[in-house]
Design an enzyme around this catalytic site. Structure first.
Site, short mmCIF file in Angstrom:
data_model
loop_
_atom_site.label_atom_id
_atom_site.label_comp_id
_atom_site.label_asym_id
_atom_site.label_seq_id
_atom_site.Cartn_x
_atom_site.Cartn_y
_atom_site.Cartn_z
N CYS A 174 35.29 36.11 47.61
CA CYS A 174 36.40 35.84 48.52
C CYS A 174 36.55 34.36 48.81
CB CYS A 174 36.22 36.62 49.82
SG CYS A 174 34.64 36.33 50.64
N LYS A 218 29.17 52.38 55.09
CA LYS A 218 29.87 52.91 53.93
C LYS A 218 30.01 51.81 52.90
CE LYS A 218 33.97 53.51 52.28
NZ LYS A 218 33.63 53.53 50.83
N GLU A 270 36.71 40.39 57.69
CA GLU A 270 36.72 39.24 56.77
C GLU A 270 37.46 39.72 55.54
OE1 GLU A 270 36.08 37.44 53.51
OE2 GLU A 270 33.95 37.89 53.80
N GLU A 287 45.70 36.50 45.47
CA GLU A 287 44.25 36.57 45.24
C GLU A 287 43.99 37.41 43.99
OE1 GLU A 287 40.22 37.18 47.83
OE2 GLU A 287 41.76 38.71 48.03
#
Length: 490
Positions: free
Chosen positions: A291, A182, A257, A393
């Site tokens: 990331c 997906k 992750e 973040e």
């Protein structure tokens, strides 16, 4: 300036070896983030469609030839997928630049070749694996086998969709599993090609399936499906928590992750001629939508002023513009929603008394690019390491410069975050490099470099940056079941 759009693409689901419409014929639109033009209409998977994909993957695992195929034959087909990707890398890279908004050279020179390498590496790696033997005197012999788990849900993010999908698909297929992929709903174009690439490479029908849609619908149907045995997910920490809850009832194996807020630590003895250009890349590659971005730059106070001046100058030289232009260094943010989230931190930074060094606004761009989701590379100085822009973040081209005095202070600041994916250390002092690397609580530490990956090495995060490790035998451990066989010799 090049506008490559010719027509609105039609992207369908790939189930059991065929591209098909969603069962209710519903679609959603994907826009070019550089122009807001509609570039694709994508079939939106229903729960029924996800069920068909999962059942196809289950049949291919239980009844098809993939799991029991000789290893050399299976790996040859995976390597053929890698060859086809290289043959089509320009086409795939154009699509990646189109729907992600990243510069075409980054896609064609780095990410698509890395995607091919991911598949080839794990095919090669699997063929070299063996098992262990544990004799018990002369009476018994134990030996191990590593067998595929079953059906894997591979849920991939929008920032590097093709590269990160093949990073999961390589070990999944090499181990003999089947997959339901997906992709992120915002960036389905390049990943959708993996169906036809698998078909051309001779991968049996049902081994690779691709469903498109949103997390709360297609994603939820996938992560709760009883035919799914394991979930590999890359994305936001909050989404990871939801997926973990969804898979808990059926004890699905998970590998996550998740988010990051890396400290990039610059000591006074660092070689700034190397540290500054690499730190620019770490901060602004893919418009900061990475990331592993070095978005917190900790600089020793004795060189802080010099670093700020040189870093500002380097940032000002970045060309922001059309992702399809080979001269572009930074494209737009991926979507309007994400643009609004990232730019909200401009007000947060102001309210926290952060000092704006450079950027902080939409750049002036020609023609149709005026509608794109662009933000200049933005640099703040913030003395308070607990400020929100230094803790959260942002996932955009916003970087925070934080001064420090001592090694102990640098470590305290670096570890004062809920994330622990990676970190960077710049110093010519070998002992210090090891001390800092040992004490920063993160899964990967780069010393005097950034974004260097050996696919044999473990990759993953501490704290809220993830669960488990991938890479080399770590990926194989996730995608296989270890079986011990004990044979009586007398």
């Amino acid at each position: 300036m090049t506008n490559v759009q010719a027509e609105v693409k039609v992207v369908d689901l790939y189930i059991n070896g065929e591209y098909v419409k969603s069962s209710n014929r519903e679609t959603f639109e994907v826009k070019n983030p550089a122009t807001q033009e509609i570039i694709a209409r994508v079939s939106e998977a229903t729960r029924e469609d996800v069920d068909k994909a999962c059942r196809a993957a289950r049949r291919a695992f239980e009844e098809g030839p993939w799991r029991t195929m000789p290893l050399a034959e299976r790996c040859a087909k995976i390597r053929r997928m890698a060859e086809i990707i290289i043959e089509r890398k320009e086409e795939i890279a154009r699509l990646e630049a189109l729907d992600v908004g990243k510069p075409y050279p980054v896609a064609v020179e780095r990410e698509i070749p890395r995607g091919a390498h991911n598949l080839k590496f794990f095919a090669d790696f699997m063929e070299k694996q063996g098992g262990e033997v544990y004799p018990m005197e002369d009476e018994y012999l134990n030996y191990t086998r590593y067998e595929p788990v079953g059906v894997a849900a591979l849920i991939t993010p929008w920032n590097a969709p093709f590269m990160l999908t093949t990073w999961k698909l390589g070990p999944c297929l090499a181990s003999g599993n089947t997959a339901v992929i997906k992709p992120a709903e915002m960036t389905p174009l390049s990943v959708s090609l993996l169906g036809e690439i698998a078909k051309e490479a001779g991968i049996p029908d049902g081994v690779v399936n691709i469903v498109h849609g949103f997390g709360e619908t297609a994603g939820a149907a996938l992560t709760t499906h009883m035919d799914v045995d394991l979930i590999s997910f890359t994305g936001e920490t909050t989404t990871g928590k939801t997926i973990m809850k969804s898979g808990a009832d059926s004890l699905k194996r998970v590998s996550f992750e998740l988010g990051g807020k890396a400290a990039n630590i610059i000591f006074e003895d660092a070689n700034l001629d190397k540290a500054i250009p690499v730190s620019i890349q770490a901060a602004f590659l893919n418009s900061g939508q990475v990331c592993l971005a070095g978005s917190r730059i900790l600089v020793q106070r004795s060189i802080f002023a010099e670093f700020v001046d040189r870093f500002k100058k380097a940032a000002s030289e970045l060309k922001v513009g059309d992702p399809q232009d080979v001269a572009t260094n930074m494209g737009p943010l991926v979507s309007e929603e994400h643009y609004n989230k990232v730019t909200s931190y401009l007000d947060i930074a102001k309210n926290e008394n952060s000092v704006l060094v450079y950027g902080g606004k939409r750049p002036e761009l020609p023609g149709y690019l005026q509608l794109g989701y662009y933000l200049e590379p933005t640099i703040y100085i913030q003395e308070n390491p607990k400020a929100r822009i230094a803790q959260e973040e942002i996932f955009g081209p916003i970087v925070t410069l934080i001064p420090f005095d001592t090694e102990e202070e640098a470590l305290e600041i670096a570890n004062d975050t809920e994330y622990g994916l990676n970190g960077v250390v710049w110093t010519d002092n070998l002992q210090r490099a090891h001390r800092i690397s040992h004490n920063v609580r993160a899964g990967t530490i780069w010393v005097n470099c950034w974004f260097v990956r050996d696919l044999r090495a473990p990759f993953g995060g501490f704290k809220k940056s993830g669960i488990g490790r991938e890479g080399g035998h770590h990926s194989m451990e996730f995608f296989t079941e270890a079986k011990n066989i004990c044979v009586a010799l007398k």
